[in-house]
Design an enzyme around this catalytic site. Structure first.
Site, PDB file in Angstrom:
ATOM      1  N   HIS A 138      61.753 -22.789   7.512  1.00  0.00           N
ATOM      2  CA  HIS A 138      62.805 -23.215   6.602  1.00  0.00           C
ATOM      3  C   HIS A 138      63.962 -22.216   6.674  1.00  0.00           C
ATOM      4  O   HIS A 138      63.785 -21.090   7.126  1.00  0.00           O
ATOM      5  CB  HIS A 138      62.270 -23.296   5.160  1.00  0.00           C
ATOM      6  CG  HIS A 138      61.304 -24.416   4.975  1.00  0.00           C
ATOM      7  ND1 HIS A 138      59.947 -24.213   5.003  1.00  0.00           N
ATOM      8  CD2 HIS A 138      61.496 -25.742   4.808  1.00  0.00           C
ATOM      9  CE1 HIS A 138      59.341 -25.387   4.836  1.00  0.00           C
ATOM     10  NE2 HIS A 138      60.253 -26.331   4.724  1.00  0.00           N
ATOM     11  N   ASN A 181      58.506 -19.644   7.944  1.00  0.00           N
ATOM     12  CA  ASN A 181      58.011 -20.912   7.419  1.00  0.00           C
ATOM     13  C   ASN A 181      58.785 -22.111   7.954  1.00  0.00           C
ATOM     14  O   ASN A 181      58.628 -23.224   7.443  1.00  0.00           O
ATOM     15  CB  ASN A 181      58.092 -20.903   5.878  1.00  0.00           C
ATOM     16  CG  ASN A 181      57.146 -19.897   5.278  1.00  0.00           C
ATOM     17  OD1 ASN A 181      55.998 -19.795   5.689  1.00  0.00           O
ATOM     18  ND2 ASN A 181      57.635 -19.118   4.330  1.00  0.00           N
ATOM     19  N   CYS A 210      65.521 -26.207   2.960  1.00  0.00           N
ATOM     20  CA  CYS A 210      66.174 -26.927   4.053  1.00  0.00           C
ATOM     21  C   CYS A 210      65.562 -26.504   5.376  1.00  0.00           C
ATOM     22  O   CYS A 210      65.025 -25.401   5.493  1.00  0.00           O
ATOM     23  CB  CYS A 210      67.659 -26.565   4.111  1.00  0.00           C
ATOM     24  SG  CYS A 210      68.653 -27.509   3.012  1.00  0.00           S
TER      25      CYS A 210
END
Lengths: 414, 414
Positions: free
Chosen positions: B320, B318, B355
């Site tokens: 992230h 994803n 993040c």
């Protein structure tokens, strides 16, 4: 070109283009980074297509099958993995006349026991099983070690495929298991018994890999790995990375190893006793392309990323940064735009010195205009400490992502 | 305390001390971080020691064996893994009189075929084989998924044992394979078919683990994992981590999962259709200890480490940062002296936001004097962005390294 036939056992004899779709190289043999000459395997009896073992005393040994070219190698893999009908079906079909029941009973037990033994052997493979789950075994008279790995979800990255580091990790694991299978593993670090007596450990000085395709979650890969001498004081490991299901070759690679004293951290010559331990297990192969990688500096690097520090999980049992972890730092200074539109298709990493906790590194990259061949991009890299001390030099090659599906090495080489 | 008997199936009913050598806790049940109440499994028919399934329609189903206490569970593991003498030995010993040869032949084939089928079944296990190498399968009426993992050399760190992150990774892989085995895996991210229709994905909000011993290279571990409901809009995964050879329990853990819209990144309620997909596969269990972890700040943190940035290899599909990678950053601000003399024996991680590349993080740690119980040390942690935005809260517990060999959870709980 005596070596050609045997060379084809693992790699095309000509300088190997990174991908099959490439035009034949016009460079002299061995002149390119990506020729991987190291991995071509010459043989005195090359015409027979056999692989030779180098040793002082023994007559060179042939290892069958695997030297017969990639298509044959593929068949071998399939033969090893496929399962036949239950032995019982064959057993029943072999039943003799009902009138000879006494004889029949004896024959039945004999035949069935034989079937059982055959089946049991097939389950265990033809070599020495080494790991608890039975995924690895030595093959080809213990000259090659073969291990399967399932690709787990947590090993895949943002593109759904594994990182090049995972391929190297698999080869390192298979390499350790090879030493175990031939009785040369004295500790968890790969030292042989004679090395342990002298407090010597292995240190990798170079990794060189050409990748055609990265596997994804759920795939099963197979690593074939073997040992070769490299001068008097180094050893080389060659390895092939295959998709187990299709036998397609996904990557081919080599690594160079020297010995270091465990406590003084000074490089050591190969003691005769260690050489004698290793020689019976060597497969002869010419050295890899050992042209020196140029050193980058502040004037030649286009991109510099500083402040890189080891994490606890980057350390190995020797309390130094694991050699594979440097690859992540190398990529830190590659422009994001390049990484987003291209895929890493090859890398050469040369290790200059060790790092540990407390070190702070800088990653330098330059994308050489001269190295843009067709659609491929070549980069040079340097990792250095803040005081300028060299840690790693590297060269990477990238190809556009849309070229991923074209030109499988395995298909081309078959 | 109706739940006690069933609770013993996986965890001691009383607040679970981190290690067996500990004095019984005097805190009220559930009052401690490490009680892992979440993992105790109550049951309406607890007295029978059975595990119950929660569902709207079905009568609660029992899953045999695994709920009979740790010693029984251990026997089950052994029974599953051990190999008996070849069926042929039993077959031969069952031979009837030679005078009844006609009948004998029929019986022989019948018995042998039965033996063959039994052997074949034993090879495949009692559940549904799911992965290509056959290391994982569903057991206990598909309510539990069991997968084996070989510990590879590259997964071990400076102490020769694996990191806690690897244990979590193994549970994540087994969790995905569980969904595959029950036909609920619609993509590579664990979404069910009904989730995929709505562009929903799973997001982990908490990991909670108690570790008694870390395995080393060459060990084979076994993960048992199961699903439980957690209120109306969350799901819980419980898992046990065992040494396959000794059946010793190495770690016990749980994780909490919610749903998020793939594109808007907004959390979602569980749609009824998704709940209906999951319910037949739930094992009932009370929620984990969900006491809020306190938030650290500049005034309360003793150690702050800044400048932490994601590497490419930290990202998941994803784009992230993979949830497991945060643990490495948490440990970045733990004093080296503490880590050198102690071993991480437990962790609770709460995820607050995602993040990606480009984020710069700070890691904060405090070693609370009040939390030093006996020889154990408790730390609180915070990961935050440079602007102060919270990313992760965590609590860790450490025990002196010399205490490693004492008090195995498995032995204690048997």
């Amino acid at each position: 070109m005596v070596a050609t036939a045997a060379t084809l056992a693992f790699f095309p004899a000509a300088p190997l283009p990174l991908h099959s779709g490439a035009k034949p190289s016009t460079k002299p043999a061995g002149g390119g980074l990506w020729t991987l000459r190291a991995c071509s395997i010459p043989s005195k009896s090359a015409a027979s297509g056999s692989l030779q073992v180098e040793g002082n005393v023994q007559t060179p040994r042939k290892i069958s099958g695997i030297a017969l070219g990639l298509s044959s190698a593929r068949e071998i893999v399939k033969n090893d993995e496929e399962t036949s009908s239950p032995p019982w079906m064959a057993f029943i079909s072999q039943l003799p006349d009902w009138s000879m029941l006494h004889t029949a009973i004896t024959m039945i037990f004999s035949a069935a026991e034989k079937q059982w033994m055959m089946f049991n052997r097939k389950r265990k493979g033809h070599g020495v099983l080494i790991d608890p789950l039975g995924s690895g075994r030595s093959v080809q008279d213990s000259l090659v070690f073969r291990q399967k790995f399932s690709i787990n979800s947590y090993e895949t990255g943002p593109h759904g495929t594994i990182f090049i580091e995972t391929m190297i990790n698999h080869s390192l694991e298979a390499g350790l298991n090879q030493l175990k299978s031939i009785g040369l593993l004295d500790d968890g670090f790969g030292s042989t018994p004679e090395m342990s007596k002298r407090n010597l450990i292995w240190v990798v000085t170079q990794h060189q890999i050409v990748v055609d395709r990265y596997p994804k979650w759920g795939d099963v890969v197979q690593v074939d790995i073997w040992l070769s001498p490299l001068g008097k004081n180094a050893m080389q490991r060659g390895w092939l990375y295959r998709d187990l299901k299709t036998s397609e070759i996904l990557a081919r690679a080599s690594s160079m190893w020297v010995m270091m004293h465990k406590h003084s951290r000074i490089l050591s010559k190969f003691p005769d006793e260690v050489r004698q331990e290793l020689e019976p297990h060597y497969v002869s192969a010419p050295p890899v392309d050992r042209r020196k990688l140029p050193k980058l500096g502040d004037n030649t690097a286009e991109y510099i990323r500083g402040g890189l520090t080891p994490r606890l999980s980057d350390l190995d049992v020797n309390q130094h940064v694991n050699n594979v972890k440097y690859i992540g730092w190398i990529l830190e200074s590659v422009p994001l735009q390049l990484m987003e539109s291209n895929e890493l298709s090859g890398i050469t990493v040369e290790y200059k010195r060790e790092c540990g906790m407390g070190n702070v590194l800088q990653s330098l990259t330059t994308v050489s205009a001269a190295s843009v061949i067709g659609e491929r991009i070549e980069c040079l890299h340097l990792l250095r400490l803040d005081d300028g001390t060299e840690v790693v030099r590297a060269r990477t090659e990238w190809q556009p992502k849309h070229a991923k599906s074209s030109g499988k090495l395995g298909a081309e080489s078959a």
